[in-house]
Design an enzyme around this catalytic site. Structure first.
Site, PDB file in Angstrom:
ATOM      1  N   THR A 110      -6.552 -51.386 -68.572  1.00 23.43           N
ATOM      2  CA  THR A 110      -5.938 -52.227 -67.448  1.00 23.43           C
ATOM      3  C   THR A 110      -4.647 -52.381 -67.993  1.00 23.43           C
ATOM      4  OG1 THR A 110      -8.077 -53.243 -66.903  1.00 23.43           O
ATOM      5  CG2 THR A 110      -6.092 -54.352 -65.876  1.00 23.43           C
ATOM      6  N   GLU A 138     -15.552 -55.821 -68.701  1.00 29.59           N
ATOM      7  CA  GLU A 138     -15.463 -56.980 -70.068  1.00 29.59           C
ATOM      8  C   GLU A 138     -17.219 -57.187 -70.140  1.00 29.59           C
ATOM      9  OE1 GLU A 138     -13.161 -60.211 -70.594  1.00 29.59           O
ATOM     10  OE2 GLU A 138     -11.423 -59.299 -69.214  1.00 29.59           O
ATOM     11  N   THR A 171     -21.148 -55.428 -68.873  1.00 31.95           N
ATOM     12  CA  THR A 171     -21.849 -55.140 -67.537  1.00 31.95           C
ATOM     13  C   THR A 171     -22.789 -56.216 -67.448  1.00 31.95           C
ATOM     14  OG1 THR A 171     -23.635 -53.909 -68.540  1.00 31.95           O
ATOM     15  CG2 THR A 171     -21.606 -52.475 -67.609  1.00 31.95           C
TER      16      THR A 171
END
Length: 381
Positions: free
Chosen positions: A158, A363, A365
Site C-alpha cells: 500500500t 493485516e 486474514t
C-alpha cells in the site's frame, strides 16, 4: 468505564465529518471508477494533522491517543474506504514502525515529513510467495562490511508507487528463522529500488497498491530500524496496533453503507409506502446497527487498552476479526436494501461491499486472527 468521547474527540469527529461531506463523498465514486490516487485530498488530510495522528508533537505530529485515531479512521472510512485505508496504512505501518523502533536519528529524519503528509509511507512485508506465512519471505539483505545489499520482491504494498519512504523487511540470518529478519528504512529513488506493476483490485481501488523490486539495493548501517535481526518481532508488535486501525476502517465502511441504505429506504416506495416500513427491511437494519455498534465498542476497547499501556494483542485481533466480518455482512445487506440499484454503480452500496472485503484479508486474514485469539487464550495471556 466511560463511553463518552472527550470534547477533543467530539471536535475531531465533527471536523472530519464536515471534511468528508465536502471533500470526499462527492469525489469517491470518480476515484473508484478511475483508480486515481487522490493526492490533493490526502495532502489536505496532512494539513489537518491526520497523517501524523499519533506522532508526538516534537516530531511534527498531532500527538493523538489511539482512541482518537480510531475515531478519525472510522469517520474517513464512512465516506471512502480507500482513503481510510491510505490513512490507516500510512499511520499504523510505516510511520508507526519508525516511531516505535527507529533510532532518534531516524525519527528526526523521517517523521516530520511523514507527519505533515509531505511524504507518504509504505511498509513492505508481504511477498508474492509469502502472505500469512510471512516468515517464509525470500527478500535477503547481505552485509558486505560497508553496507547491506538487498535483493527480492514485495507484493501488495500500500502506497507502493506513491510512497516517499519505505520500511522494508528482509532476511539477514536465514538460520535464525523469526530472529533473523531486519527492518530497513529506505527513501524513494534509492538506486536498486524499482516500483513494479500497480495492482488493479476488486475494491479499495483508489488506494495505491504496487509491487516493489529490489536489485542490489544498498542500505547503510544507519538504515536499520530497531536492531539487526529484531525486525520480525517488532513487526508482530506493530501489526497488533495496526489491527485496531483496520477494525476502525471496517466499522466506518459498514456504518457508511448502513447510513446510505437508511436514506434510500426512507425514500424508496413499493406497494404504496416507503420500504423502510417493511419488517423484512427493518430487521436488516437492526442486524447492521447491532453488529456495527459492537464492532465500534470492541475497537475502542482495544484502543483504550493500548493507550493505558495494557496488553491488547488479543483484543485488537478480536476487534479486527469481528469488525471486518460485521462490515462484510452489513454491506451485503445494504446492497440488498437497494435491490437492483444496489448492483449498479449508480449508488455507493456496491463500492462499500467491495471495499469491506479487503478488511477480512489485509493485516492478517480472519483465519490468522482466529489463530492469534485461540493461542492467546490457550497460553493464558
Amino acid at each position: 468505564m466511560t463511553f463518552v468521547p472527550t470534547p477533543e474527540q467530539e471536535a475531531l469527529r465533527d471536523m472530519l465529518r464536515s471534511f468528508v461531506a465536502r471533500e470526499v463523498r462527492p469525489k469517491a465514486h470518480a476515484w473508484d471508477e478511475t483508480g486515481e490516487f487522490p493526492s490533493e485530498t490526502v495532502s489536505k488530510l496532512g494539513e489537518l494533522g491526520i497523517l501524523g495522528a499519533m506522532v508526538p508533537e516534537v516530531y511534527g505530529g498531532a500527538g493523538m491517543d489511539t482512541v482518537s485515531y480510531a475515531i478519525a479512521v472510522e469517520e474517513i472510512a464512512k465516506g471512502d474506504g480507500s482513503l481510510g485505508l491510505t490513512v490507516a496504512s500510512h499511520n499504523s505501518l510505516c510511520t508507526a514502525h519508525i516511531l516505535g523502533f527507529g533510532s532518534e536519528e531516524i525519527k528526526r529524519r523521517y517523521l516530520p515529513g511523514l507527519a505533515s503528509g509531505r511524504t507518504l509511507g509504505a511498509w513492505a512485508l508481504t511477498e508474492p510467495g509469502s502472505g500469512s506465512d510471512s516468515i517464509s519471505m525470500k527478500t535477503r539483505a547481505e552485509w558486505t562490511g560497508r553496507s547491506w545489499v538487498i535483493n527480492g520482491t514485495k507484493m501488495f504494498i500500500t502506497q507502493g508507487s506513491v510512497g516517499g519512504v519505505y520500511v522494508v523487511l528482509a532476511v539477514t540470518d536465514k538460520g535464525k528463522g523469526k530472529d533473523g529478519v531486519t527492518a530497513f528504512v529506505v527513501p524513494a529513488g534509492t538506486r536498486g529500488l524499482t516500483v513494479g506493476r500497480t495492482l488493479h483490485k476488486l475494491g479499495m481501488r483508489s488506494s495505491d497498491t504496487a509491487e516493489l523490486v529490489f536489485e542490489d539495493m544498498e542500505a547503510g548501517p544507519d538504515a536499520v530500524v530497531g536492531q539487526v535481526n529484531s525486525g520480525f518481532r517488532d513487526t508482530m508488535k506493530n501489526l497488533a496496533g495496526g489491527r485496531i486501525s483496520i477494525a476502525a476502517l471496517a466499522t466506518g465502511i459498514g456504518l457508511g453503507a448502513m447510513e446510505d441504505a437508511l436514506s434510500y429506504a426512507r425514500e424508496r416506495s413499493q406497494f404504496g409506502r416507503p420500504i423502510a416500513e417493511f419488517q423484512a427491511i427493518q430487521w436488516m437494519f437492526a442486524d447492521m446497527a447491532t453488529e456495527l455498534s459492537a464492532a465500534r465498542l470492541m475497537t475502542l476497547r482495544a484502543a483504550a487498552l493500548r493507550d493505558a499501556g495494557k496488553p491488547y494483542t488479543r483484543e485488537a485481533a478480536m476487534a479486527k476479526l469481528f469488525a471486518s466480518e460485521a462490515a462484510m455482512r452489513g454491506t451485503i445487506k445494504a446492497v440488498q436494501v437497494f435491490g437492483g440499484y444496489g448492483y449498479t454503480s449508480d449508488y455507493p452500496a456496491e463500492r462499500y461491499m467491495r471495499d469491506a472485503k479487503l478488511c477480512e484479508i489485509g493485516e492478517g486474514t480472519s483465519e490468522v486472527q482466529r489463530i492469534i485469539i485461540a493461542r492467546n487464550l490457550i497460553r493464558g495471556h
